[in-house]
Design an enzyme around this catalytic site. Structure first.
Site, PDB file in Angstrom:
ATOM      1  N   GLU A 117       0.835  -1.201   0.000  1.00  0.00           N
ATOM      2  CA  GLU A 117       0.000   0.000   0.000  1.00  0.00           C
ATOM      3  C   GLU A 117       0.869   1.250   0.000  1.00  0.00           C
ATOM      4  OE1 GLU A 117      -2.307   1.028   3.493  1.00  0.00           O
ATOM      5  OE2 GLU A 117      -3.939   1.726   2.253  1.00  0.00           O
ATOM      6  N   ALA A 177       0.873  -0.542  11.234  1.00  0.00           N
ATOM      7  CA  ALA A 177       0.468  -1.872  10.785  1.00  0.00           C
ATOM      8  C   ALA A 177      -0.111  -1.757   9.384  1.00  0.00           C
ATOM      9  CB  ALA A 177      -0.562  -2.458  11.733  1.00  0.00           C
ATOM     10  N   MET A 178      -0.274  -2.903   8.731  1.00  0.00           N
ATOM     11  CA  MET A 178      -0.861  -2.911   7.384  1.00  0.00           C
ATOM     12  C   MET A 178      -1.808  -4.093   7.263  1.00  0.00           C
ATOM     13  SD  MET A 178      -1.288  -1.728   4.414  1.00  0.00           S
ATOM     14  CE  MET A 178      -2.439  -2.515   3.289  1.00  0.00           C
ATOM     15  N   GLU A 179      -3.023  -3.772   6.791  1.00  0.00           N
ATOM     16  CA  GLU A 179      -4.114  -4.744   6.837  1.00  0.00           C
ATOM     17  C   GLU A 179      -4.133  -5.752   5.698  1.00  0.00           C
ATOM     18  OE1 GLU A 179      -4.511  -1.442   6.050  1.00  0.00           O
ATOM     19  OE2 GLU A 179      -6.085  -1.171   4.561  1.00  0.00           O
ATOM     20  N   ASN A 180      -2.980  -6.223   5.217  1.00  0.00           N
ATOM     21  CA  ASN A 180      -2.980  -7.241   4.156  1.00  0.00           C
ATOM     22  C   ASN A 180      -3.993  -8.326   4.508  1.00  0.00           C
ATOM     23  OD1 ASN A 180      -0.434  -5.981   3.192  1.00  0.00           O
ATOM     24  ND2 ASN A 180       0.333  -6.863   5.092  1.00  0.00           N
ATOM     25  N   HIS A 219      -8.223  -2.063  14.716  1.00  0.00           N
ATOM     26  CA  HIS A 219      -8.297  -1.291  13.471  1.00  0.00           C
ATOM     27  C   HIS A 219      -8.015  -2.212  12.274  1.00  0.00           C
ATOM     28  CE1 HIS A 219      -7.247   2.472  11.054  1.00  0.00           C
ATOM     29  NE2 HIS A 219      -6.745   1.506  10.307  1.00  0.00           N
ATOM     30  N   GLU A 220      -6.916  -2.949  12.361  1.00  0.00           N
ATOM     31  CA  GLU A 220      -6.531  -3.784  11.222  1.00  0.00           C
ATOM     32  C   GLU A 220      -7.561  -4.886  10.972  1.00  0.00           C
ATOM     33  OE1 GLU A 220      -4.241  -2.528   9.489  1.00  0.00           O
ATOM     34  OE2 GLU A 220      -3.646  -1.124  11.065  1.00  0.00           O
TER      35      GLU A 220
HETATM   36 ZN   LIG Z   1      -6.073   1.411   8.349  1.00  0.00          ZN
END
Ligand SMILES: [Zn+2]
Length: 879
Positions: free
Chosen positions: A139, A287-290, A322-323
């Protein structure tokens, strides 16, 4: 309604349906090779295909039509567009409509160290040996650095992924493993026998998804797991030195609760057959929501239940929730393009508080949201250089710049407002309708308003469309008379210089009017979109009950005092109202709508306040005044410090700082007041802090984890190199990531010029990871020596910094290095420096930093004598 330019998607004639992707990273050589075959649906005749590719070496390109068995189609030309990061393939023969084609590439790339695309992260293993893992951050537009693809959120496709790696390494991706086979070594992405045995890990085919949600991790990993949810859950971490996998338990258990909560609220089952969450030693964001493989910064996933602080626990919980909310909101239903970024970020941010309030009700996170998140959003949104929540994107370089407080925090504040306006039942019914209707597809913001409108029967569209597409928010001026109030709205700008079109803006705002005569205190939820209205109401009145509305309220100085007296008594004003009242008054003072002395006077009503959140907001805004005045004369600064000490002294000494037997709320309040009193020089707290730090070097348990950052701060502000060395040693040897972060950030508080230089040198040394540089410098801006040195440091190191960091961290660094400045000469110096630089990638954060600095200069110049007079007029007892 704002006019939006319609963007043409990268692919319209031939649409990707499926990718067959093979990647083989070489961790030692820092390269990867790969191949991809993309199945295309040709919807209209075309002889040109454009797709995204960036920083990859393409070794072979081939295209076949699947409608008949023919040789590959001849490629007549391949051209590249560096700015748009695309390649365009011209075909010798056009592809016919309603056929399929297969586009294949063999390619090579570098595993970079810049935390984008496919990158390397390093750590030390149990034997102290440096190890590398390969991981991804796609992203917003980095998948094109990993393989040629149609890298736009709307071009969803299914993915079959194979990772080839050494046998002892763990390979992870979005889906579970379908099959693991032994292969002989691979070259250039094609499986070719050359000798050494490796493994090829084939993952199950994904559902239709966007490229920015793909993830691959290859490395020596360990995990904890749970089967208490209906799909398997695991939390992974690198096999690094001092890693205690018990610290993964909190997030694992929280994930079960969050998944169950969201399934119930959304009415849609978790969409994938597994969920992994992994802590990465080097990570660009929180963080990253992969989808199915969420990546985190270590400090935002791993939490030590035995020794961690409440604020670390809260941050971890909010991040995890959130993720996980994104698994539905963002991943299952995805925005069409990045102009709708806020749609997933605003919602997931709101949802993380909503879930947290359910799972940890005693944390009262919504109160904290008002004091912190809402204020940060409004603060940025009161600058001319802010942007609308839904923002038209003109070029690729703008995409990275909108991951900011507007998209996340103003976005979530709008969701909070509409939730309050519609009520829980209608709001959730609308969300369920939206998620079911658009599952595996893409949406615009309008689709959400339509679903919420259908569920509630209210005209959500008209109100929210303006609020999301129009930049800024209003200041509402209230004139109170005997039996009525006159309310007027104007665009709120901290510079107070609206241009004609800004002055003409109107916002549809739902007003909750709090009145002594109203039912349950709330008179009614009136919404108005006119310039001025008169409302019949008698007696005591306060606007924006519960502070769900996004606007500032400006009362006359006299009426504000009356409200503050009422608030000081407790009574009808709840916590949110008291906190919001103070925040509005502070911001209006710093923007010239009111006087700073009136704000300080107002605070004198709150010395017996009992609630954490109200004190939090008081201390945040007093801190802002103290910081803005750091280049002012010492007498005023001393007077301000003394005023703060007096204001909080009664409550601080009543509470003390023994946290042992306190509940959650009391612990937080004690910690906050301990810090505020210590920072303003309370001798007992200064001495205690220095003593505690001295003992800490022999016995770490002597300082409660909640007090630790504050003890470090107070001891460093009042100490020298001995104290500095203790905290530095803690940074270099601490076992958990939050402990390291606390120590690293605290070093910035040391004010001695030599120590400031040591901190700045440390920030760019090998002892600080790139992801942590902004922490290392973040607190230098609270004192004069640090502020001046920081600005020098940025100028000297600009060439290095601008290459090393992408637009998001670079924007944060610029803001950190200029936030403490407050004189006209400093403003000129910042302007002159950046005038001579290429600022394409930081245009927006730079404009915001410059405008904030100008506002700060104006404030100090305007209220310099007002504040000095207020200080001089305080009775000796008040000082
Ligand atoms: Zn987010």
């Amino acid at each position: 309604m704002a006019c939006f330019i319609t963007r043409k998607p990268i692919a319209t004639s031939a649409i990707p349906k499926h990718y067959d992707l093979v990647l083989e990273p070489d961790l030692d050589k820092a390269v990867f090779s790969g191949s991809v075959a993309i199945l295309l649906d040709v919807v209209e005749v075309t002889s040109l295909i454009s797709l995204n590719v960036y920083d990859l070496e393409i070794l072979c390109t081939e295209i076949n039509s699947l409608s008949h068995y023919s040789d590959p189609i001849r490629i007549s030309n391949i051209s590249y567009d560096a700015e748009r990061q695309t390649m365009t393939i011209s075909l010798g023969l056009p592809l016919a409509a309603r056929t399929q084609a297969k586009l294949a590439f063999v390619f090579r790339g570098k595993l970079n160290d810049n935390l984008v695309g496919f990158y390397r992260s390093r750590y030390q293993d149990a034997d102290g040996e440096t190890k590398v893992l390969a991981t991804t951050q796609m992203e917003p537009t980095e998948a094109r650095r990993v393989f040629p693809c149609f890298d736009e959120p709307a071009l969803k496709a299914e993915f079959s992924i194979r990772l080839v790696a050494d046998k002892h390494l763990t390979c992870l991706s979005n889906m579970g493993i379908a099959e693991e086979t032994e292969v002989k070594v691979v070259s250039e992405g094609d499986l070719q026998v050359t000798g050494t045995a490796k493994k090829a890990v084939k993952f199950n085919r994904t559902p239709p998804m966007s490229t920015y949600l793909l993830a691959f991790v290859v490395g020596e990993l360990q995990y904890v797991e749970s089967n208490l949810f209906w799909v398997p859950l695991r939390v992974y971490a690198a096999k690094r030195k001092d890693m205690n996998m018990d610290t993964a338990r909190f997030s694992l258990e929280l994930a079960i609760k969050a998944l169950q909560f969201y399934e119930t609220k959304f009415g849609v089952a978790y969409p994938l057959p597994k969920l992994d969450m992994i802590a990465i030693p080097d990570f660009p964001a929180g963080a990253m929501e992969n989808w199915g493989l969420i990546t985190y910064r270590e400090s935002d996933l791993l939490f030590d239940e035995t020794g961690g602080s409440m604020s670390d626990k809260l941050r971890t919980a909010i991040t995890v929730q959130h993720e996980i909310a994104h698994m539905w909101f963002g991943n299952l239903v995805t925005m069409n393009f990045w102009d709708g970024l806020w749609l997933k970020e605003g919602f997931a941010t709101w949802m993380s508080y909503y879930a947290c309030d359910h799972i940890f009700p005693d944390w009262k996170v919504w109160e904290q949201f008002i004091a912190e998140q809402l204020q940060v959003a409004l603060s940025l949104d009161s600058l001319r250089s802010s942007h609308s929540v839904e923002m038209p994107i003109q070029s690729e370089s703008e995409i990275g710049q909108i991951f900011d407080a507007i998209s996340y925090l103003k976005g979530s504040s709008l969701v909070r407002m509409i939730h309050s306006y519609l009520g829980e039942g209608d709001f959730m019914a609308g969300v369920q309708h939206y998620l079911k209707k658009y599952a595996y597809a893409n949406t615009t913001t309008m689709d959400l308003w339509e679903s919420l409108g259908l569920a509630s029967g209210k005209d959500v569209m008209t109100m929210m469309d303006i609020l999301t597409r129009q930049v800024g928010h209003p200041v509402v001026t209230v004139i109170v008379s005997e039996d009525s109030i006159v309310i007027r709205q104007d665009r709120f700008l901290r510079t107070r210089d609206p241009l004609l079109e800004e002055a003409a803006m109107l916002y549809p705002v739902p007003f909750n009017i709090l009145s002594i005569n109203g039912p349950n205190g709330v008179l009614h939820d009136t919404s108005f979109a006119e310039r001025e209205v008169t409302i019949k109401v008698e007696g005591f009145v306060k606007l924006n009950a519960g502070h769900t509305g996004l606007y500032r309220t400006c009362y006359s100085a006299e009426y504000l005092q009356k409200l503050a007296e009422e608030a000081g008594k407790g009574g009808i004003l709840g916590v949110e109202d008291r906190a919001g009242l103070i925040a509005d008054a502070a911001v209006l003072a710093s923007s010239g709508y009111q006087k700073t002395s009136d704000f300080l006077q107002l605070l004198t009503n709150f010395s017996h306040e009992s609630q954490y959140v109200v004190w939090d907001i008081i201390i945040i805004h007093l801190g802002a005044i103290l910081r803005a005045w750091i280049f002012e004369n010492q007498r005023t600064q001393d007077g301000l410090q003394s005023f703060v000490r007096r204001l909080i002294g009664t409550k601080a000494s009543e509470l003390g700082w023994n946290l042992a037997d306190s509940g959650h709320a009391e612990k937080k309040l004690k910690t906050l007041l301990f810090c505020a009193a210590g920072v303003t020089g309370d001798p007992a707290i200064v001495n205690a802090s220095k003593q505690m730090l001295f003992e800490f070097s022999r016995n770490q348990s002597v300082i409660d984890a909640n007090l630790r950052p504050h003890v470090f701060r107070i001891a460093l502000e009042n100490g020298g190199s001995d104290e500095y060395d203790v905290v530095l040693n803690e940074y270099l040897t601490a076992k958990t990531s939050p402990e390291r972060n606390t120590a690293l950030q605290s070093l910035g508080y040391a004010r001695d010029a030599n120590l400031v230089q040591r901190t700045l040198q440390l920030a760019l040394s090998k002892d600080v990871r790139d992801q942590d540089v902004q922490f290392a410098i973040s607190f230098l801006q609270v004192h004069r020596t640090g502020t001046e040195a920081l600005w020098q440091w940025l100028q000297v190191n600009w060439n290095n910094l601008s290459v090393r960091f992408s637009s998001r961290p670079l924007g944060n660094i610029i803001k950190a290095c200029t936030a403490g400045l407050s004189t006209r000469d400093q403003l000129k110096s910042v302007r002159a420096f950046f005038d001579a630089k290429d600022t394409t990638l930081i245009k927006m954060p730079l404009a915001q930093a410059l405008e904030s600095l100008a506002v700060q200069c104006d404030w100090v110049e305007r209220d310099r004598s007002d504040v000095a007079a207020f200080i001089e007029n305080l009775s000796p007892l008040d000082q």
